[in-house]
Write an enzyme that holds these catalytic residues in place. Structure first.
Site, PDB file in Angstrom:
ATOM      1  CE  LYS A  52      75.072  19.717  12.806  1.00 60.52           C
ATOM      2  NZ  LYS A  52      74.282  19.213  13.957  1.00 60.52           N
ATOM      3  N   GLY A  53      74.095  18.407   6.081  1.00 61.30           N
ATOM      4  CA  GLY A  53      73.490  17.332   5.284  1.00 61.30           C
ATOM      5  C   GLY A  53      74.297  16.796   4.118  1.00 61.30           C
ATOM      6  CD  GLU A 108      72.476  22.654   0.259  1.00 60.57           C
ATOM      7  OE1 GLU A 108      72.424  21.574   0.896  1.00 60.57           O
ATOM      8  OE2 GLU A 108      72.045  23.717   0.717  1.00 60.57           O
ATOM      9  CG  ASP A 109      71.125  18.261   2.251  1.00 60.73           C
ATOM     10  OD1 ASP A 109      70.976  19.372   1.694  1.00 60.73           O
ATOM     11  OD2 ASP A 109      70.814  18.059   3.438  1.00 60.73           O
ATOM     12  CG  ASP A 112      62.211  22.039   0.277  1.00 57.23           C
ATOM     13  OD1 ASP A 112      61.378  21.697  -0.566  1.00 57.23           O
ATOM     14  OD2 ASP A 112      61.914  22.193   1.474  1.00 57.23           O
ATOM     15  CE  LYS A 140      61.632  17.561  -0.197  1.00 57.92           C
ATOM     16  NZ  LYS A 140      61.210  17.994   1.163  1.00 57.92           N
ATOM     17  CG  PHE A 161      60.675  15.496   5.891  1.00 62.74           C
ATOM     18  CD1 PHE A 161      61.119  16.808   5.872  1.00 62.74           C
ATOM     19  CD2 PHE A 161      61.320  14.582   6.720  1.00 62.74           C
ATOM     20  CE1 PHE A 161      62.189  17.208   6.668  1.00 62.74           C
ATOM     21  CE2 PHE A 161      62.388  14.971   7.524  1.00 62.74           C
ATOM     22  CZ  PHE A 161      62.820  16.285   7.488  1.00 62.74           C
ATOM     23  CB  VAL A 162      63.599  12.286   1.759  1.00 59.74           C
ATOM     24  CG1 VAL A 162      62.524  11.925   0.756  1.00 59.74           C
ATOM     25  CG2 VAL A 162      64.342  13.550   1.337  1.00 59.74           C
ATOM     26  CG  ASP A 168      68.436  16.569  10.145  1.00 59.62           C
ATOM     27  OD1 ASP A 168      68.432  17.218   9.076  1.00 59.62           O
ATOM     28  OD2 ASP A 168      68.090  17.059  11.240  1.00 59.62           O
ATOM     29  NE  ARG A 174      72.656  15.523  10.552  1.00 58.48           N
ATOM     30  CZ  ARG A 174      72.090  16.588   9.994  1.00 58.48           C
ATOM     31  NH1 ARG A 174      71.963  16.638   8.691  1.00 58.48           N
ATOM     32  NH2 ARG A 174      71.665  17.602  10.719  1.00 58.48           N
TER      33      ARG A 174
HETATM   34  P1  IMP Z   1      65.658  25.349   0.910  1.00 60.78           P
HETATM   35  O1  IMP Z   1      66.039  24.890  -0.474  1.00 60.78           O
HETATM   36  O2  IMP Z   1      66.124  26.731   1.248  1.00 60.78           O
HETATM   37  O3  IMP Z   1      64.165  25.219   1.139  1.00 60.78           O
HETATM   38  O4  IMP Z   1      66.314  24.441   2.022  1.00 60.78           O
HETATM   39  C1  IMP Z   1      67.140  23.390   1.780  1.00 60.78           C
HETATM   40  C2  IMP Z   1      67.503  22.758   3.117  1.00 60.78           C
HETATM   41  O5  IMP Z   1      66.320  22.337   3.829  1.00 60.78           O
HETATM   42  C3  IMP Z   1      68.313  21.478   2.902  1.00 60.78           C
HETATM   43  O6  IMP Z   1      69.698  21.732   2.857  1.00 60.78           O
HETATM   44  C4  IMP Z   1      67.899  20.628   4.091  1.00 60.78           C
HETATM   45  O7  IMP Z   1      68.716  20.912   5.205  1.00 60.78           O
HETATM   46  C5  IMP Z   1      66.478  21.055   4.411  1.00 60.78           C
HETATM   47  N1  IMP Z   1      65.489  20.115   3.809  1.00 60.78           N
HETATM   48  C6  IMP Z   1      64.638  20.377   2.794  1.00 60.78           C
HETATM   49  N2  IMP Z   1      63.877  19.304   2.503  1.00 60.78           N
HETATM   50  C7  IMP Z   1      64.255  18.331   3.371  1.00 60.78           C
HETATM   51  C8  IMP Z   1      63.827  16.953   3.559  1.00 60.78           C
HETATM   52  O8  IMP Z   1      62.951  16.388   2.876  1.00 60.78           O
HETATM   53  N3  IMP Z   1      64.469  16.271   4.538  1.00 60.78           N
HETATM   54  C9  IMP Z   1      65.458  16.821   5.317  1.00 60.78           C
HETATM   55  N4  IMP Z   1      65.862  18.095   5.177  1.00 60.78           N
HETATM   56  C10 IMP Z   1      65.281  18.848   4.195  1.00 60.78           C
END
Ligand code: IMP
Length: 184
Positions: A52-53, A108-109, A112, A140, A161-162, A168, A174
């Protein structure tokens, strides 16, 4: 920081600070929209919003894109750990569009660990698109477990964590117009 940002801070005392103000976000999103408009001249890309982000980012970004384009949506969830991404992605909602021979921009939002987007790229590659690029509002970088090519990045942020602008905490916040850090 805008008056609006300050109002939200007053209303939500659990937000420690604003990391990226709404003004900064809007300015950077305009720049990314211009870059994309130049890079995709003569093409009709499909923006794929990862729910959703990424919905506020998609809405603002596409309004700054001057080439014809389409939008589509995908929803994914991570199998396993509630707080840690496992990279094994379950498709909750798939695309309606056929992306074969199309230029795809994944929106993407935040990236990470990189595991989710890496898995998604691998999956979409099997559908033979002409190209796949990634636009992420936040990066990140220091949390990365898997290297992924990011073509359009709004801001690199520290390993915190943001929330806000689509991101969210427990499905809330959001709606904030800025990116904020929560009090520990
Ligand atoms: P990754 O890159 O597979 O670790 O995951 C990315 C997803 O983790 C993002 O699309 C978010 O939904 C969630 N996520 C990672 N860091 C944060 C944060 O700081 N705040 C909120 N959601 C996050």
């Amino acid at each position: 920081m805008t008056f609006d940002d300050q109002e939200y801070l007053r209303r939500y005392p659990f937000i420690e600070r604003v990391l990226i103000s709404s003004d900064e976000i809007q300015k950077r999103v305009r720049q990314l929209g211009n870059e994309i408009s130049i890079a995709y001249q003569g093409s009709q890309p499909i923006f794929v919003c990862i729910l959703k982000g990424a919905y506020p980012f998609l809405a603002d970004l596409t309004r700054c894109v001057s080439v014809d384009h389409e939008v589509d949506f995908m929803a994914v969830s991570s199998y396993g750990g509630a707080t840690q991404s496992t990279g094994v992605v379950k498709i909750e909602k798939d695309l309606k569009s056929n992306i074969t021979d199309r230029d795809v921009i994944l929106v993407e939002d935040i990236i990470d660990t990189g595991l989710t987007i890496a898995h998604l790229i691998e999956l979409l590659q099997t559908r033979a698109p002409r190209s796949i690029r990634v636009a992420s509002l936040l990066d990140k970088k220091s949390a990365r477990k898997k290297e992924v090519p990011l073509h359009y990045v709004g801001f690199e942020i520290p390993k915190e964590f943001v929330i806000g602008y689509g991101l969210d905490y427990d499905e809330k916040y959001r709606n904030l117009p800025f990116i904020g850090v929560m009090k520990a």
